[in-house]
Motif scaffolding. Structure first.
Motif, mmCIF file in Angstrom:
data_model
loop_
_atom_site.group_PDB
_atom_site.id
_atom_site.type_symbol
_atom_site.label_atom_id
_atom_site.label_comp_id
_atom_site.label_asym_id
_atom_site.label_seq_id
_atom_site.Cartn_x
_atom_site.Cartn_y
_atom_site.Cartn_z
ATOM 1 N N GLU A 165 0.838 -1.191 0.000
ATOM 2 C CA GLU A 165 0.000 0.000 0.000
ATOM 3 C C GLU A 165 0.878 1.247 0.000
ATOM 4 O OE1 GLU A 165 -3.525 0.062 2.501
ATOM 5 O OE2 GLU A 165 -3.070 -1.999 3.173
ATOM 6 N N PHE A 166 0.414 2.254 -0.731
ATOM 7 C CA PHE A 166 1.140 3.520 -0.769
ATOM 8 C C PHE A 166 0.202 4.608 -1.280
ATOM 9 C CE2 PHE A 166 2.015 0.971 -4.516
ATOM 10 C CZ PHE A 166 1.707 1.814 -5.565
ATOM 11 N N ASP A 167 0.576 5.838 -1.016
ATOM 12 C CA ASP A 167 -0.187 6.995 -1.479
ATOM 13 C C ASP A 167 0.551 7.660 -2.634
ATOM 14 O OD1 ASP A 167 -2.336 6.918 0.432
ATOM 15 O OD2 ASP A 167 -0.879 7.581 1.943
ATOM 16 N N ILE A 168 -0.218 8.181 -3.554
ATOM 17 C CA ILE A 168 0.369 8.944 -4.644
ATOM 18 C C ILE A 168 -0.242 10.340 -4.665
ATOM 19 C CG2 ILE A 168 0.703 6.851 -6.036
ATOM 20 C CD1 ILE A 168 -1.632 7.979 -7.804
ATOM 21 N N HIS A 169 0.467 11.251 -5.293
ATOM 22 C CA HIS A 169 -0.034 12.623 -5.425
ATOM 23 C C HIS A 169 0.101 13.053 -6.885
ATOM 24 C CE1 HIS A 169 -0.987 16.768 -4.367
ATOM 25 N NE2 HIS A 169 0.040 17.142 -5.114
ATOM 26 N N GLU A 170 -0.985 13.597 -7.423
ATOM 27 C CA GLU A 170 -0.951 14.085 -8.804
ATOM 28 C C GLU A 170 -0.682 15.582 -8.833
ATOM 29 O OE1 GLU A 170 -3.726 14.264 -12.840
ATOM 30 O OE2 GLU A 170 -4.605 14.654 -10.865
ATOM 31 N N ASP A 171 0.283 15.950 -9.654
ATOM 32 C CA ASP A 171 0.544 17.346 -9.978
ATOM 33 C C ASP A 171 0.266 17.494 -11.465
ATOM 34 O OD1 ASP A 171 1.489 19.852 -10.611
ATOM 35 O OD2 ASP A 171 3.440 19.611 -9.643
ATOM 36 N N VAL A 172 -0.837 18.134 -11.805
ATOM 37 C CA VAL A 172 -1.258 18.165 -13.212
ATOM 38 C C VAL A 172 -0.241 18.871 -14.096
ATOM 39 C CG1 VAL A 172 -3.708 17.990 -12.664
ATOM 40 C CG2 VAL A 172 -2.626 20.250 -12.790
ATOM 41 N N ASN A 173 0.587 19.703 -13.506
ATOM 42 C CA ASN A 173 1.599 20.412 -14.294
ATOM 43 C C ASN A 173 2.879 19.596 -14.457
ATOM 44 O OD1 ASN A 173 0.046 22.817 -14.639
ATOM 45 N ND2 ASN A 173 0.495 23.341 -12.494
ATOM 46 N N ASN A 174 2.969 18.495 -13.730
ATOM 47 C CA ASN A 174 4.151 17.640 -13.794
ATOM 48 C C ASN A 174 3.709 16.174 -13.793
ATOM 49 O OD1 ASN A 174 6.560 19.605 -13.440
ATOM 50 N ND2 ASN A 174 5.164 20.181 -11.779
ATOM 51 N N PRO A 175 3.330 15.634 -14.956
ATOM 52 C CA PRO A 175 2.916 14.223 -15.020
ATOM 53 C C PRO A 175 3.986 13.326 -14.399
ATOM 54 C CG PRO A 175 2.483 15.322 -17.104
ATOM 55 C CD PRO A 175 3.274 16.288 -16.274
ATOM 56 N N THR A 176 3.513 12.329 -13.638
ATOM 57 C CA THR A 176 4.437 11.499 -12.863
ATOM 58 C C THR A 176 4.106 10.029 -13.039
ATOM 59 O OG1 THR A 176 4.673 13.257 -11.229
ATOM 60 C CG2 THR A 176 5.345 11.053 -10.555
ATOM 61 N N ASP A 177 5.164 9.223 -13.168
ATOM 62 C CA ASP A 177 5.039 7.767 -13.153
ATOM 63 C C ASP A 177 5.504 7.258 -11.796
ATOM 64 O OD1 ASP A 177 4.127 7.620 -15.744
ATOM 65 O OD2 ASP A 177 6.109 7.282 -16.617
ATOM 66 N N PHE A 178 4.714 6.378 -11.199
ATOM 67 C CA PHE A 178 5.076 5.771 -9.920
ATOM 68 C C PHE A 178 5.546 4.344 -10.214
ATOM 69 C CE2 PHE A 178 2.278 9.240 -8.994
ATOM 70 C CZ PHE A 178 2.855 9.838 -7.879
ATOM 71 N N TYR A 179 6.872 4.202 -10.263
ATOM 72 C CA TYR A 179 7.504 2.932 -10.614
ATOM 73 C C TYR A 179 7.662 2.074 -9.367
ATOM 74 C CZ TYR A 179 8.888 4.301 -15.371
ATOM 75 O OH TYR A 179 8.887 4.658 -16.690
ATOM 76 N N ASN A 180 6.961 0.944 -9.330
ATOM 77 C CA ASN A 180 7.215 -0.051 -8.290
ATOM 78 C C ASN A 180 8.046 -1.148 -8.936
ATOM 79 O OD1 ASN A 180 6.829 -1.102 -5.592
ATOM 80 N ND2 ASN A 180 5.594 -2.697 -6.551
#
Length: 574
Positions: A123-138
């Motif tokens: 389990e983990f939390d993510i945060h979206e920044d619409v001005n900086n698209p982000t990939d959460f690599y596990n």
């Protein structure tokens, strides 16, 4: 070696045809209606411990179906979010799951036979920044040297770009290094992105340290076989694209592909898929540990898992179908003569094009173009119109005609690994007959000699060439001067066994292979290696890619400037 070839083909086709049904039987299944989903700018990259199930903010998105006791899923239970009911390697999180504060809570894991609860839950939390698209690599991350099985993973938040390149003919690419150490094959540390021949792509994509990523760079769109190299000059394998290809059995200490069993034969080549990078595309080549490899240790008949740092190719934006651009290169097959080839009065390269050399590719827009051939003084020798459509790839071959005058011939290339294999040559029964091989070693043959009317290309001792996938070899037989075969024009060679020798026979209609032309030097597999220095003294027997082998020159030179007949090799992918 024949046994190896047939063993390989049997397993490949078993996988390709595993789902083939009698055409009289059909099963119609109505899939759940897909809800209208707006994508967020956050992606989940699922490359850690096996995770097939996904929960976001307490909402299950997958089916939570158990595999059978052997680990296989015998049926699919679609959900509104996944057509097969299971999470794959990447998933763009729907905007509906992103809270007002930009956060979402993620839970992933797997199901196994006999257990109702998730295994390997995370389990983990993510945060979206619409001005900086982000990939959460596990990703798998931790020590995996020797025979150690890697069971730990780590989460990395990596920003990505979705902006297209400044030049619409180009694509953007970068290198992301999430490799960990120690590695079973010692493929660790700083990484650099290289072309198929080992030439480094850019200073910007060199020496990327673990946990870091390079800037994006722009390159002309086209078909590439990118590779990743360590600082000490060794190549990482890629994670397999198609499991049925049997290209993930490796030497545990080098990462190079192996075949056979007691003894195991090391190809000394690493698996590297060929791919077309589309204009306007944005890509990341990502390095991390993978347990998708297996290794046969000496004296063992059972392969065991091998954890090796390896790479994947990831599209950072949605790839668009290329309907706008095509590519053209030129090859000089006239011995002793330098020429220039231009498209719409723009030379394909600066300076003269010498014998047995190819120009770089030039990108052309859809439409009709004038292709012109001139000599060193600028005198026009030939001219042709070429109509380009999106994704076309052409080579302009220059060779001497029967009277010795230069001929300009435009030949369409297929740089993909696609091939046709069907028991029904009409192709009218609706069955699947097109397949793709991710690491092709395929060759087209041309007869551009001045005085050999018909030839057949063979292996050593006159053995006829046969495609290792379809067992067809007609595209290497009875080739007349200037003839361009367009129906199944390539011979696919196995990337595990390659080419040993190529010879030339003077064939005739009804006579095959004909008479061996001993005066024409044979080619060996090592002649297909562009830069032997890439392999640091451990040179493989051949190098994969998309090639044309052309017979050039004269068997019986009579006039000044004529050269003895020989075969030249042109590699079309980079």
């Amino acid at each position: 070696m024949q046994a190896v070839k047939y063993f390989f083909l049997t397993f490949l086709l078993a996988g390709l045809w595993a789902c083939k049904k009698d055409k009289a039987d059909y099963l119609f299944q109505e899939l759940p209606q897909q809800p209208p989903l707006t994508a967020s700018t956050a992606r989940l990259m699922n490359m850690g411990r096996t995770a097939t199930e996904l929960i976001i903010n307490d909402t299950p998105l997958t089916s939570f179906v158990q595999p059978n006791i052997e680990g296989y899923y015998l049926d699919a239970r679609p959900t509104p979010y996944f057509q097969n009911g299971r999470m794959g390697a990447s998933y763009t999180i729907p905007q509906r799951f992103i809270g007002a504060n930009g956060n979402a809570h993620i839970k992933i894991g797997s199901m196994i036979y006999g257990h109702k609860e998730l295994i390997y839950p995370k389990e983990f939390d993510i945060h979206e920044d619409v001005n900086n698209p982000t990939d959460f690599y596990n990703v798998l991350y931790g020590p995996h040297g020797g025979t150690t099985l890697l069971g730990d993973d780590s989460l990395f938040a990596i920003p990505r770009s979705i902006s297209p390149p400044a030049n619409p003919e180009h694509f953007r690419i970068r290198l992301l290094n999430l490799g960990s150490a120690p590695d079973a094959a010692s493929l660790e540390g700083d990484m650099s992105l290289v072309f198929a021949d080992g030439t480094k792509v850019s200073a910007a994509t060199n020496n990327v340290v673990s946990g870091k990523y390079s800037d994006y760079i722009e390159l002309p769109y086209g078909t590439y076989q990118f590779k990743v190299m360590t600082n000490d000059g060794r190549l990482l394998p890629a994670v397999r694209v198609n499991a049925e290809e049997l290209l993930s059995t490796v030497n545990r200490t080098t990462g190079t592909m192996t075949t056979g069993n007691n003894p195991v034969v090391d190809s000394r080549l690493t698996y590297a898929p060929v791919r077309t990078f589309q204009p306007g595309g944005v890509y990341t080549i990502m390095v991390c540990a993978s347990m998708s490899f297996s290794s046969l240790d000496a004296g063992s008949s059972v392969a065991s898992p091998a954890g090796i740092n390896s790479y994947r190719i990831i599209a950072d934006n949605k790839e668009a179908l290329n309907i706008t651009y095509g590519r053209l290169q030129a090859v000089n097959a006239m011995p002793g003569v330098s020429v220039s080839v231009s498209a719409d009065n723009k030379p394909l390269q600066e300076g003269a094009l010498t014998f047995a050399k190819a120009t770089a590719y030039k990108t052309l827009v859809n439409g009709t173009h004038t292709i012109q051939l001139t000599d060193a003084s600028g005198k026009k020798l030939a001219e042709q119109a070429l109509t380009i459509q999106g994704s076309d790839n052409y080579t302009a071959w220059v060779y001497p005609g029967e009277n010795g005058q230069p001929v300009l011939k435009l030949v369409a290339n297929n740089l993909s690994g696609n091939f046709y294999l069907s028991s029904n040559p009409k192709g009218d029964d609706g069955s699947n007959d097109q397949y793709t091989y991710s690491m092709p070693f395929k060759v087209r043959f041309l007869n551009l000699s001045t005085d050999v009317p018909e030839v057949t290309f063979t292996e050593a001792n006159g053995t006829l060439l046969n495609d290792f996938l379809s067992f067809r070899g007609s595209c290497s037989q009875h080739i007349r001067r200037g003839q361009v075969i367009t129906d199944q024009p390539y011979i696919f060679f196995s990337p595990l066994t390659g080419i040993k020798k190529l010879g030339i026979y003077a064939s005739q209609p009804g006579v095959l292979p004909g008479d061996w032309i001993q005066d024409i030097p044979q080619l060996s597999g090592t002649d297909f290696i562009a830069r032997p220095e890439l392999y640091a003294g451990v040179i493989p027997a051949y190098e994969t890619g998309v090639y044309t082998v052309a017979l050039t020159g004269s068997l019986h030179p009579k006039n000044a400037g004529e050269a003895a007949a020989s075969m030249i090799i042109i590699k079309h992918n980079q």
